[in-house]
Design a protein around this motif. Structure first.
Motif, PDB file in Angstrom:
ATOM      1  N   GLY A 159       0.814  -1.208   0.000  1.00  0.00           N
ATOM      2  CA  GLY A 159       0.000   0.000   0.000  1.00  0.00           C
ATOM      3  C   GLY A 159       0.841   1.248   0.000  1.00  0.00           C
ATOM      4  N   THR A 160       0.177   2.394  -0.079  1.00  0.00           N
ATOM      5  CA  THR A 160       0.856   3.678   0.029  1.00  0.00           C
ATOM      6  C   THR A 160       1.276   3.889   1.484  1.00  0.00           C
ATOM      7  N   PRO A 161       2.182   4.833   1.747  1.00  0.00           N
ATOM      8  CA  PRO A 161       2.549   5.090   3.145  1.00  0.00           C
ATOM      9  C   PRO A 161       1.345   5.382   4.034  1.00  0.00           C
ATOM     10  N   ALA A 162       0.379   6.147   3.528  1.00  0.00           N
ATOM     11  CA  ALA A 162      -0.809   6.454   4.327  1.00  0.00           C
ATOM     12  C   ALA A 162      -1.615   5.196   4.615  1.00  0.00           C
ATOM     13  N   GLU A 163      -1.743   4.321   3.617  1.00  0.00           N
ATOM     14  CA  GLU A 163      -2.486   3.077   3.807  1.00  0.00           C
ATOM     15  C   GLU A 163      -1.765   2.162   4.784  1.00  0.00           C
ATOM     16  N   VAL A 164      -0.442   2.140   4.693  1.00  0.00           N
ATOM     17  CA  VAL A 164       0.347   1.295   5.589  1.00  0.00           C
ATOM     18  C   VAL A 164       0.196   1.759   7.032  1.00  0.00           C
ATOM     19  N   LYS A 165       0.265   3.064   7.252  1.00  0.00           N
ATOM     20  CA  LYS A 165       0.148   3.590   8.613  1.00  0.00           C
ATOM     21  C   LYS A 165      -1.226   3.295   9.204  1.00  0.00           C
ATOM     22  N   ALA A 166      -2.246   3.234   8.354  1.00  0.00           N
ATOM     23  CA  ALA A 166      -3.604   2.991   8.837  1.00  0.00           C
ATOM     24  C   ALA A 166      -3.969   1.505   8.854  1.00  0.00           C
ATOM     25  N   SER A 167      -3.059   0.656   8.381  1.00  0.00           N
ATOM     26  CA  SER A 167      -3.357  -0.764   8.256  1.00  0.00           C
ATOM     27  C   SER A 167      -3.524  -1.436   9.610  1.00  0.00           C
ATOM     28  N   THR A 168      -4.457  -2.387   9.659  1.00  0.00           N
ATOM     29  CA  THR A 168      -4.630  -3.207  10.859  1.00  0.00           C
ATOM     30  C   THR A 168      -4.048  -4.604  10.650  1.00  0.00           C
ATOM     31  N   HIS A 169      -3.355  -4.813   9.532  1.00  0.00           N
ATOM     32  CA  HIS A 169      -2.757  -6.114   9.261  1.00  0.00           C
ATOM     33  C   HIS A 169      -1.754  -6.440  10.366  1.00  0.00           C
ATOM     34  N   PRO A 170      -1.837  -7.625  10.968  1.00  0.00           N
ATOM     35  CA  PRO A 170      -0.973  -7.955  12.116  1.00  0.00           C
ATOM     36  C   PRO A 170       0.524  -7.816  11.813  1.00  0.00           C
ATOM     37  N   VAL A 209       1.998  -5.921   9.473  1.00  0.00           N
ATOM     38  CA  VAL A 209       2.327  -4.507   9.296  1.00  0.00           C
ATOM     39  C   VAL A 209       2.407  -3.813  10.639  1.00  0.00           C
ATOM     40  N   GLN A 210       1.458  -4.095  11.509  1.00  0.00           N
ATOM     41  CA  GLN A 210       1.461  -3.495  12.834  1.00  0.00           C
ATOM     42  C   GLN A 210       2.711  -3.887  13.627  1.00  0.00           C
ATOM     43  N   PHE A 253       5.607  -4.813  12.417  1.00  0.00           N
ATOM     44  CA  PHE A 253       6.826  -4.282  11.803  1.00  0.00           C
ATOM     45  C   PHE A 253       6.980  -2.794  12.043  1.00  0.00           C
ATOM     46  N   ILE A 254       5.941  -2.013  11.778  1.00  0.00           N
ATOM     47  CA  ILE A 254       6.109  -0.559  11.872  1.00  0.00           C
ATOM     48  C   ILE A 254       6.174  -0.080  13.317  1.00  0.00           C
ATOM     49  N   HIS A 255       5.670  -0.905  14.250  1.00  0.00           N
ATOM     50  CA  HIS A 255       5.744  -0.531  15.665  1.00  0.00           C
ATOM     51  C   HIS A 255       6.855  -1.296  16.402  1.00  0.00           C
ATOM     52  N   ALA A 256       7.663  -2.066  15.657  1.00  0.00           N
ATOM     53  CA  ALA A 256       8.829  -2.766  16.209  1.00  0.00           C
ATOM     54  C   ALA A 256       8.474  -3.645  17.406  1.00  0.00           C
ATOM     55  N   ARG A 257       7.380  -4.402  17.295  1.00  0.00           N
ATOM     56  CA  ARG A 257       6.992  -5.291  18.388  1.00  0.00           C
ATOM     57  C   ARG A 257       7.778  -6.597  18.296  1.00  0.00           C
ATOM     58  N   PRO A 258       8.338  -7.075  19.401  1.00  0.00           N
ATOM     59  CA  PRO A 258       9.191  -8.259  19.347  1.00  0.00           C
ATOM     60  C   PRO A 258       8.455  -9.553  19.035  1.00  0.00           C
ATOM     61  N   ASP A 259       7.149  -9.584  19.272  1.00  0.00           N
ATOM     62  CA  ASP A 259       6.401 -10.809  19.040  1.00  0.00           C
ATOM     63  C   ASP A 259       5.140 -10.499  18.244  1.00  0.00           C
ATOM     64  N   GLY A 260       4.732 -11.454  17.424  1.00  0.00           N
ATOM     65  CA  GLY A 260       3.566 -11.276  16.568  1.00  0.00           C
ATOM     66  C   GLY A 260       3.584 -12.334  15.489  1.00  0.00           C
ATOM     67  N   PRO A 261       3.131 -12.002  14.269  1.00  0.00           N
ATOM     68  CA  PRO A 261       3.199 -12.963  13.164  1.00  0.00           C
ATOM     69  C   PRO A 261       4.621 -13.479  12.925  1.00  0.00           C
ATOM     70  N   LEU A 262       5.637 -12.605  13.144  1.00  0.00           N
ATOM     71  CA  LEU A 262       7.028 -13.058  13.178  1.00  0.00           C
ATOM     72  C   LEU A 262       7.357 -13.338  14.645  1.00  0.00           C
ATOM     73  N   PRO A 263       7.325 -14.593  15.080  1.00  0.00           N
ATOM     74  CA  PRO A 263       7.422 -14.899  16.512  1.00  0.00           C
ATOM     75  C   PRO A 263       8.827 -14.684  17.067  1.00  0.00           C
ATOM     76  N   PHE A 264       8.873 -14.351  18.350  1.00  0.00           N
ATOM     77  CA  PHE A 264      10.151 -14.211  19.055  1.00  0.00           C
ATOM     78  C   PHE A 264      10.843 -15.566  19.162  1.00  0.00           C
ATOM     79  N   HIS A 265      10.079 -16.611  19.475  1.00  0.00           N
ATOM     80  CA  HIS A 265      10.637 -17.952  19.637  1.00  0.00           C
ATOM     81  C   HIS A 265      10.559 -18.739  18.331  1.00  0.00           C
ATOM     82  N   LYS A 266      11.691 -19.288  17.918  1.00  0.00           N
ATOM     83  CA  LYS A 266      11.690 -20.206  16.785  1.00  0.00           C
ATOM     84  C   LYS A 266      11.018 -21.500  17.229  1.00  0.00           C
ATOM     85  N   PRO A 267      10.151 -22.098  16.401  1.00  0.00           N
ATOM     86  CA  PRO A 267       9.458 -23.331  16.805  1.00  0.00           C
ATOM     87  C   PRO A 267      10.439 -24.407  17.272  1.00  0.00           C
TER      88      PRO A 267
END
Length: 264
Positions: free
Chosen positions: A222-233, A235-236, A238-252
């Protein structure tokens, strides 16, 4: 017109799937960011554009040519349309600033030295470093070296510019300067530009469009504006630098207690 296009591209190293059915496009004059975590396939994507690797499924098109079907001669001709800014500049340490920028002009053209001089000074003026023409790379700050590398990358006025983590290791002032130059030079040259980056704030301030890669797939765009408004887990996260989420902190892995032999 799309100057660069990926059509359902997949690529793997042996059993390790790197890209999975990736489709994206970039128009002339458009500045696009490719974002994603380490190992998401960003560098492989750049290598496919340059023909270092070939798609195992799908096709990569650059200015109407299928990169994967070019013979060696045509591939080298196609690469003349590309400019590349490497992650840490990759300047030739034994050449002056002037000679670094002159290098592609001397290697790929038959221009007289008088014209090469004018072109080199023009490119250095564009990045604000004409006054550093006779300095050596070891005499430059990190930000200055990155700007010289940018002048070298645009020496032949490429149709497509590739930026591999251009903001890595830069202080805030140098980072903002390089970001401003990338935007201005893209608009002045009318190139199609790809910025592979982890720097969310600076990238969203300069690019026209963003693709997010995760596990080898385009998971959001998306555009930068669309990305900032995205609720995609993703995207959220990545742009907010959360350590855990769809990219998990723990490797399986197997349960921790079981691996320690603590289970009953």
């Amino acid at each position: 017109m799309n100057l660069l296009e990926f059509q359902n591209v997949s690529f793997s190293y042996a059993e390790n799937q790197i890209l999975r059915d990736v489709s994206l496009s970039i128009r002339r004059g458009q500045l696009v960011a490719i974002m994603g975590g380490s190992g998401s396939g960003k560098t492989t994507l750049l290598k496919l554009i340059g023909g270092q690797l070939q798609a195992q499924q799908g096709a990569v098109w650059l200015d109407g040519q299928n990169v994967g079907q070019l013979n060696e001669h045509d591939l080298y001709q196609m690469r003349r349309k590309l400019g590349m800014l490497f992650q840490f500049g990759a300047l030739f340490t034994d050449l002056s600033v002037f000679d670094n920028v002159a290098f592609p002009l001397r290697e790929r053209t038959q221009l007289p030295e008088s014209m090469i001089k004018d072109l080199v000074l023009m490119k250095l003026e564009a990045v604000g470093l004409r006054g550093a023409a006779q300095q050596m790379p070891h005499e430059l700050s990190g930000g200055m070296a990155r700007r010289v590398a940018l002048a070298r990358a645009i020496a032949l006025d490429p149709a497509v510019m590739l930026y591999d983590e251009p903001f890595t290791g830069l202080d805030p002032i140098s980072l903002a300067t390089v970001g401003k130059l990338i935007r201005e030079l893209n608009d002045a040259l009318g190139t199609a530009s790809i910025v592979v980056t982890h720097d969310v704030a600076e990238s969203l301030a300069i690019v026209d469009y963003v693709y997010f890669l995760a596990d080898g797939c385009v998971v959001a765009e998306g555009t930068p504006a669309e990305v900032k408004a995205s609720t995609h887990p993703f995207v959220q996260q990545f742009i907010h630098a959360r350590p855990d989420g769809p990219l998990p902190f723990h490797k399986p892995a197997v349960p921790y207690a079981e691996q320690l032999g603590l289970t009953c």
